[in-house]
Motif scaffolding. Structure first.
Motif, PDB file in Angstrom:
ATOM      1  N   PRO A 133       0.340  -1.405   0.123  1.00 58.15           N
ATOM      2  CA  PRO A 133       0.146   0.190  -0.001  1.00 58.15           C
ATOM      3  C   PRO A 133       0.723   1.278  -0.282  1.00 58.15           C
ATOM      4  O   PRO A 133       1.667   1.476   0.820  1.00 58.15           O
ATOM      5  N   GLN A 134       0.344   2.311  -0.757  1.00 55.04           N
ATOM      6  CA  GLN A 134       1.181   3.451  -0.858  1.00 55.04           C
ATOM      7  C   GLN A 134       2.819   3.462  -1.530  1.00 55.04           C
ATOM      8  O   GLN A 134       2.962   4.201  -2.061  1.00 55.04           O
ATOM      9  N   VAL A 150      -8.019  -3.976  -8.415  1.00 51.95           N
ATOM     10  CA  VAL A 150      -6.860  -3.420  -9.025  1.00 51.95           C
ATOM     11  C   VAL A 150      -7.229  -2.979 -10.965  1.00 51.95           C
ATOM     12  O   VAL A 150      -7.531  -3.665 -11.267  1.00 51.95           O
ATOM     13  N   ILE A 151      -6.558  -1.512 -10.871  1.00 52.37           N
ATOM     14  CA  ILE A 151      -7.139  -0.906 -12.115  1.00 52.37           C
ATOM     15  C   ILE A 151      -6.054  -0.558 -13.053  1.00 52.37           C
ATOM     16  O   ILE A 151      -4.292  -0.398 -12.266  1.00 52.37           O
ATOM     17  N   TYR A 152      -6.322  -1.145 -14.346  1.00 53.06           N
ATOM     18  CA  TYR A 152      -5.337  -1.464 -15.638  1.00 53.06           C
ATOM     19  C   TYR A 152      -5.356  -0.066 -16.777  1.00 53.06           C
ATOM     20  O   TYR A 152      -6.737   0.137 -16.856  1.00 53.06           O
ATOM     21  N   MET A 153      -4.830   1.372 -16.653  1.00 53.21           N
ATOM     22  CA  MET A 153      -5.246   2.069 -17.295  1.00 53.21           C
ATOM     23  C   MET A 153      -4.195   2.201 -18.773  1.00 53.21           C
ATOM     24  O   MET A 153      -2.837   2.003 -18.676  1.00 53.21           O
ATOM     25  N   HIS A 154      -4.953   1.713 -19.478  1.00 57.78           N
ATOM     26  CA  HIS A 154      -4.303   1.680 -20.855  1.00 57.78           C
ATOM     27  C   HIS A 154      -4.179   2.788 -21.770  1.00 57.78           C
ATOM     28  O   HIS A 154      -4.773   4.075 -21.025  1.00 57.78           O
ATOM     29  N   GLN A 155      -2.480   2.486 -22.364  1.00 60.22           N
ATOM     30  CA  GLN A 155      -2.023   3.697 -22.750  1.00 60.22           C
ATOM     31  C   GLN A 155      -3.312   4.483 -24.043  1.00 60.22           C
ATOM     32  O   GLN A 155      -3.681   5.869 -24.238  1.00 60.22           O
ATOM     33  N   GLY A 203      -7.065  -0.312  -5.073  1.00 61.76           N
ATOM     34  CA  GLY A 203      -6.636  -0.742  -3.638  1.00 61.76           C
ATOM     35  C   GLY A 203      -4.649  -0.322  -4.791  1.00 61.76           C
ATOM     36  O   GLY A 203      -3.922   0.016  -4.064  1.00 61.76           O
ATOM     37  N   VAL A 204      -4.584  -0.700  -5.891  1.00 63.41           N
ATOM     38  CA  VAL A 204      -3.663  -0.321  -6.695  1.00 63.41           C
ATOM     39  C   VAL A 204      -3.867   0.167  -8.246  1.00 63.41           C
ATOM     40  O   VAL A 204      -5.341  -0.376  -8.934  1.00 63.41           O
ATOM     41  N   LEU A 205      -3.579   1.337  -8.545  1.00 60.54           N
ATOM     42  CA  LEU A 205      -3.516   1.768 -10.300  1.00 60.54           C
ATOM     43  C   LEU A 205      -2.246   1.241 -11.122  1.00 60.54           C
ATOM     44  O   LEU A 205      -0.970   1.914 -10.665  1.00 60.54           O
ATOM     45  N   LEU A 206      -2.566   0.835 -12.080  1.00 61.01           N
ATOM     46  CA  LEU A 206      -1.210   0.783 -13.227  1.00 61.01           C
ATOM     47  C   LEU A 206      -1.657   1.336 -14.419  1.00 61.01           C
ATOM     48  O   LEU A 206      -2.878   1.561 -14.932  1.00 61.01           O
ATOM     49  N   MET A 207      -0.301   1.979 -14.401  1.00 63.20           N
ATOM     50  CA  MET A 207      -1.127   3.029 -15.511  1.00 63.20           C
ATOM     51  C   MET A 207       0.436   3.039 -16.461  1.00 63.20           C
ATOM     52  O   MET A 207       1.763   3.362 -16.358  1.00 63.20           O
ATOM     53  N   ASP A 208      -0.260   2.744 -18.173  1.00 63.67           N
ATOM     54  CA  ASP A 208       0.426   2.289 -18.560  1.00 63.67           C
ATOM     55  C   ASP A 208       0.578   3.320 -19.867  1.00 63.67           C
ATOM     56  O   ASP A 208      -0.133   3.551 -20.251  1.00 63.67           O
TER      57      ASP A 208
END
Length: 234
Positions: free
Chosen positions: A30-31, A82-87, A157-162
């Motif tokens: 976390p964080q 968990v969120i995945y942000m695509h380009q 909880g988790v943000l994945l920024m691609d």
């Protein structure tokens, strides 16, 4: 807010005879804020998709440990918080407001409250005047801001920024930084890929680099100017 930890073991992805990467151990708490780097084609996007649950690894296990009392049942473009942000983020065929508020249907039953929350998120990214426009009128950079607003209101909880800052001007990046800082303050962990260092990557205090099918980790990035370099192979 659900705070999550990710623990991965013996993680590998192979395409036919090519080993993209093998990572004996990986941890994200976390964080945490991690800057993921590497040359084109080394597997940065693949790793993010594996961590988000969108892609199954060739070998290995990924364990999510819930740190908070609330566990949401739905996240747009997400897997267990968990969120995945695509380009090039996926958008629904509807208005800008629809795209931001959709995920709130599962947590806010009151339609007026959903609209108010979504409008506030659009205001944070400077797009509230376009709330009722069809999503097709937006530029690539504006779509990224919509995706950021959508992720922010879901409190992942988790943000994945691609490569989320690839098509953004400085003002847009600054707006995304404000939202990321807010998420970090509430326990979200971030993993950010970017070909260039900017205000978003400056939030990171850990760095993962994929090279030669391995994950190299460097921590305490604020001290890299000759003060302290700490390399660990995972």
């Amino acid at each position: 807010m659900t705070q999550l930890s990710i623990q991965a073991n013996d993680l590998s992805v192979r395409f036919k005879d090519r080993l993209l990467f093998h990572i004996p151990q990986l941890s994200l708490g976390p964080q945490d804020a991690v800057y993921l780097t590497g040359d084109n084609g080394v597997g940065k996007t693949t790793l993010l998709k594996v961590l988000s649950g969108l892609l199954k690894p060739t070998t290995g296990t990924i364990n999510l440990s819930q740190q908070g009392w609330l566990h949401r049942l739905f996240y747009a473009q997400s897997h267990s918080g968990v969120i995945y942000m695509h380009q090039t983020p996926y958008m629904f065929d509807g208005s800008v407001l629809d795209n931001v508020s959709y995920g709130l249907k599962f947590s806010l039953r009151n339609r007026r409250e959903r609209r108010s929350t979504a409008i506030n998120a659009l205001r944070m990214v400077g797009l509230e005047t376009l709330a009722n426009e069809h999503i097709s009128v937006l530029s690539g950079g504006e779509r990224q801001r919509v995706a950021m607003a959508r992720a922010w209101i879901l409190n992942p909880g988790v943000l994945l920024m691609d490569e989320s800052s690839a098509s953004l001007d400085q003002e847009s990046i600054d707006r995304m930084v404000l939202l990321c800082k807010d998420l970090l303050s509430r326990g979200t962990s971030l993993v950010i890929t970017s070909h260039q260092q900017n205000a978003l990557t400056a939030l990171c205090r850990r760095q993962w680099t994929i090279a030669d099918a391995k994950l190299i980790e460097r921590t305490e990035l604020q001290l890299v100017d000759g003060e302290k370099n700490n390399y660990a192979y995972a």
